[in-house]
Design a protein around this motif. Sequence first.
Motif, PDB file in Angstrom:
ATOM      1  N   ARG A 152      -3.260  -7.259  -7.444  1.00 38.78           N
ATOM      2  CA  ARG A 152      -2.822  -8.547  -7.684  1.00 38.78           C
ATOM      3  C   ARG A 152      -1.401  -8.708  -7.182  1.00 38.78           C
ATOM      4  O   ARG A 152      -0.563  -9.576  -7.924  1.00 38.78           O
ATOM      5  CB  ARG A 152      -2.851  -9.078  -9.095  1.00 38.78           C
ATOM      6  CG  ARG A 152      -4.466  -8.897  -9.650  1.00 38.78           C
ATOM      7  CD  ARG A 152      -4.474  -9.515 -11.053  1.00 38.78           C
ATOM      8  NE  ARG A 152      -3.657  -8.482 -11.900  1.00 38.78           N
ATOM      9  CZ  ARG A 152      -3.854  -8.575 -13.392  1.00 38.78           C
ATOM     10  NH1 ARG A 152      -4.643  -9.364 -13.861  1.00 38.78           N
ATOM     11  NH2 ARG A 152      -3.203  -7.511 -13.993  1.00 38.78           N
ATOM     12  N   LEU A 153      -1.060  -8.158  -6.285  1.00 35.98           N
ATOM     13  CA  LEU A 153       0.136  -8.283  -5.526  1.00 35.98           C
ATOM     14  C   LEU A 153       0.386  -9.676  -4.772  1.00 35.98           C
ATOM     15  O   LEU A 153      -0.691 -10.119  -4.291  1.00 35.98           O
ATOM     16  CB  LEU A 153       0.730  -7.043  -4.470  1.00 35.98           C
ATOM     17  CG  LEU A 153       0.772  -5.951  -5.199  1.00 35.98           C
ATOM     18  CD1 LEU A 153       0.940  -4.858  -4.072  1.00 35.98           C
ATOM     19  CD2 LEU A 153       2.037  -5.921  -6.187  1.00 35.98           C
ATOM     20  N   GLU A 154       1.396 -10.177  -4.716  1.00 35.78           N
ATOM     21  CA  GLU A 154       1.686 -11.409  -4.016  1.00 35.78           C
ATOM     22  C   GLU A 154       1.608 -11.288  -2.281  1.00 35.78           C
ATOM     23  O   GLU A 154       1.604  -9.743  -1.990  1.00 35.78           O
ATOM     24  CB  GLU A 154       2.846 -12.316  -4.017  1.00 35.78           C
ATOM     25  CG  GLU A 154       4.179 -11.618  -3.417  1.00 35.78           C
ATOM     26  CD  GLU A 154       4.518 -10.184  -4.342  1.00 35.78           C
ATOM     27  OE1 GLU A 154       5.245  -9.701  -3.434  1.00 35.78           O
ATOM     28  OE2 GLU A 154       4.100  -9.953  -5.244  1.00 35.78           O
ATOM     29  N   THR A 155       1.531 -12.256  -1.497  1.00 37.54           N
ATOM     30  CA  THR A 155       1.309 -12.072  -0.133  1.00 37.54           C
ATOM     31  C   THR A 155       2.198 -10.948   0.671  1.00 37.54           C
ATOM     32  O   THR A 155       1.650  -9.881   1.418  1.00 37.54           O
ATOM     33  CB  THR A 155       1.490 -13.405   0.877  1.00 37.54           C
ATOM     34  OG1 THR A 155       0.447 -14.139   0.275  1.00 37.54           O
ATOM     35  CG2 THR A 155       1.104 -13.163   2.111  1.00 37.54           C
ATOM     36  N   SER A 156       3.414 -10.989   0.396  1.00 39.09           N
ATOM     37  CA  SER A 156       4.556 -10.240   0.886  1.00 39.09           C
ATOM     38  C   SER A 156       4.297  -8.543   0.469  1.00 39.09           C
ATOM     39  O   SER A 156       4.545  -7.864   1.233  1.00 39.09           O
ATOM     40  CB  SER A 156       6.003 -10.527   0.717  1.00 39.09           C
ATOM     41  OG  SER A 156       6.057 -10.466  -0.587  1.00 39.09           O
ATOM     42  N   GLY A 157       3.881  -8.587  -0.775  1.00 37.46           N
ATOM     43  CA  GLY A 157       3.590  -7.383  -1.286  1.00 37.46           C
ATOM     44  C   GLY A 157       2.445  -6.687  -0.682  1.00 37.46           C
ATOM     45  O   GLY A 157       2.527  -5.406  -0.385  1.00 37.46           O
ATOM     46  N   ARG A 158       1.467  -7.572  -0.444  1.00 37.37           N
ATOM     47  CA  ARG A 158       0.069  -6.841   0.103  1.00 37.37           C
ATOM     48  C   ARG A 158       0.483  -6.431   1.657  1.00 37.37           C
ATOM     49  O   ARG A 158      -0.083  -5.613   2.042  1.00 37.37           O
ATOM     50  CB  ARG A 158      -0.871  -8.208   0.127  1.00 37.37           C
ATOM     51  CG  ARG A 158      -1.551  -8.148  -1.434  1.00 37.37           C
ATOM     52  CD  ARG A 158      -2.434  -9.469  -1.127  1.00 37.37           C
ATOM     53  NE  ARG A 158      -2.941  -9.694  -2.466  1.00 37.37           N
ATOM     54  CZ  ARG A 158      -3.852 -10.895  -2.648  1.00 37.37           C
ATOM     55  NH1 ARG A 158      -4.400 -10.999  -1.963  1.00 37.37           N
ATOM     56  NH2 ARG A 158      -4.171 -11.102  -3.920  1.00 37.37           N
ATOM     57  N   ARG A 159       1.270  -7.274   2.320  1.00 35.55           N
ATOM     58  CA  ARG A 159       1.552  -6.848   3.673  1.00 35.55           C
ATOM     59  C   ARG A 159       2.331  -5.604   3.669  1.00 35.55           C
ATOM     60  O   ARG A 159       2.061  -4.893   4.694  1.00 35.55           O
ATOM     61  CB  ARG A 159       2.451  -7.939   4.312  1.00 35.55           C
ATOM     62  CG  ARG A 159       1.710  -9.259   4.555  1.00 35.55           C
ATOM     63  CD  ARG A 159       2.498 -10.651   5.034  1.00 35.55           C
ATOM     64  NE  ARG A 159       1.756 -11.703   5.384  1.00 35.55           N
ATOM     65  CZ  ARG A 159       2.321 -13.006   5.863  1.00 35.55           C
ATOM     66  NH1 ARG A 159       3.487 -12.849   6.092  1.00 35.55           N
ATOM     67  NH2 ARG A 159       1.784 -14.061   5.942  1.00 35.55           N
ATOM     68  N   ALA A 160       3.206  -5.266   2.837  1.00 40.05           N
ATOM     69  CA  ALA A 160       4.005  -4.153   2.828  1.00 40.05           C
ATOM     70  C   ALA A 160       2.895  -3.189   2.517  1.00 40.05           C
ATOM     71  O   ALA A 160       3.142  -1.883   3.142  1.00 40.05           O
ATOM     72  CB  ALA A 160       5.141  -4.123   1.524  1.00 40.05           C
ATOM     73  N   VAL A 161       2.069  -3.185   1.532  1.00 41.51           N
ATOM     74  CA  VAL A 161       1.106  -2.086   1.359  1.00 41.51           C
ATOM     75  C   VAL A 161       0.169  -1.723   2.406  1.00 41.51           C
ATOM     76  O   VAL A 161       0.043  -0.703   2.708  1.00 41.51           O
ATOM     77  CB  VAL A 161       0.114  -2.797   0.170  1.00 41.51           C
ATOM     78  CG1 VAL A 161      -0.929  -1.631  -0.014  1.00 41.51           C
ATOM     79  CG2 VAL A 161       1.022  -2.467  -1.190  1.00 41.51           C
TER      80      VAL A 161
END
Length: 330
Positions: free
Chosen positions: A256-265
């Motif tokens: 449940r990360l936000e968009t910028s966190g998902r991209r980083a992952v």
Amino acid sequence: MSAGVRWMERHQIVLYVAGIGAGVACGLLWPTVAGRAEVVVQPILALLLFVTFLGIPMRKVGRGLRDWRFLSTVLVLNFVLVPLVVWPLSRFVAHEPALLVGVLVVLLTPCVDYVIVFARLAGGDAQRLLSAAPILMLGQLLLLPAFLWIFVGPGVVGPIELTPFIEAFVFIIALPLLAAALTQAAAARWRAGRMLEAAGKWAMVPLMVATLAVVVASQIGGVGARLGSLVVVVPVFVAFVVVMVPIGMLVGRIARLETSGRRAVVFSAATRNSLVVLPLALALPATLSLAPLVVVTQTLVELVAMVVLVRLVPRLLPAAERGSRMRDHG
């Protein structure tokens, strides 16, 4: 932002491809360039990271260490899920020990340096990736010997020298990070500091182009000379990226990360620590002399993949709303 900076950012993908092409041409046409370029790889990467860190507010980096949701996500992804993916992929080269060890050494070690740069270019959360870098580095220091022992056997673990990990972390991450923090502090008080920050923004794209060209030029000759033996690992490295991108997207969504966190992952999942583990591979016994070239081959495949992902990931993970979009590009 100046017109020149805006132009470079709009055309950055074309410029990166041109940098890779220039590296290929120089490395193949002038083989003597390779040795000189190899000496420059770590310094230019350190400079690239310094410029990247200048764009990250240092006061926010410490907060990332308290973000256990993001940290646990990248740790599980890199040290639980990645080995589960690498094991079946490595079976395609299990018949040749040098190829197998090279594949394992590079794919089992998550990137802690230019992943921050590429993720930031794609609107990923570079601050949290930077905060996670020391933990990811420590994790691979401790777990790589164990993974190799499980996947290959105890005979491979003994000759591995882990000092290059520590040296690379200090030179490529710690010192540029300290320099960037001091520059930001100076910028708050003096005009010279603000001028250096502005110069860093202008230099970001040219430095990335130069880094790509230098890395490729330093290694393309060695790969070309043994291409017949190395061609079998190229599909393995391509498959790794293709598989890890959707896995990274899924894991980021589950967390449940936000968009910028998902991209980083996603970038953490797909990007490996090739420039750091190359000295480690070079220290392996002569019977595994092909392993360093396997690592170099992964670097070349990955650089092309990263240029593609910088444009692709924002489309796969678009900002859901205005607030999210501002966080992604802020």
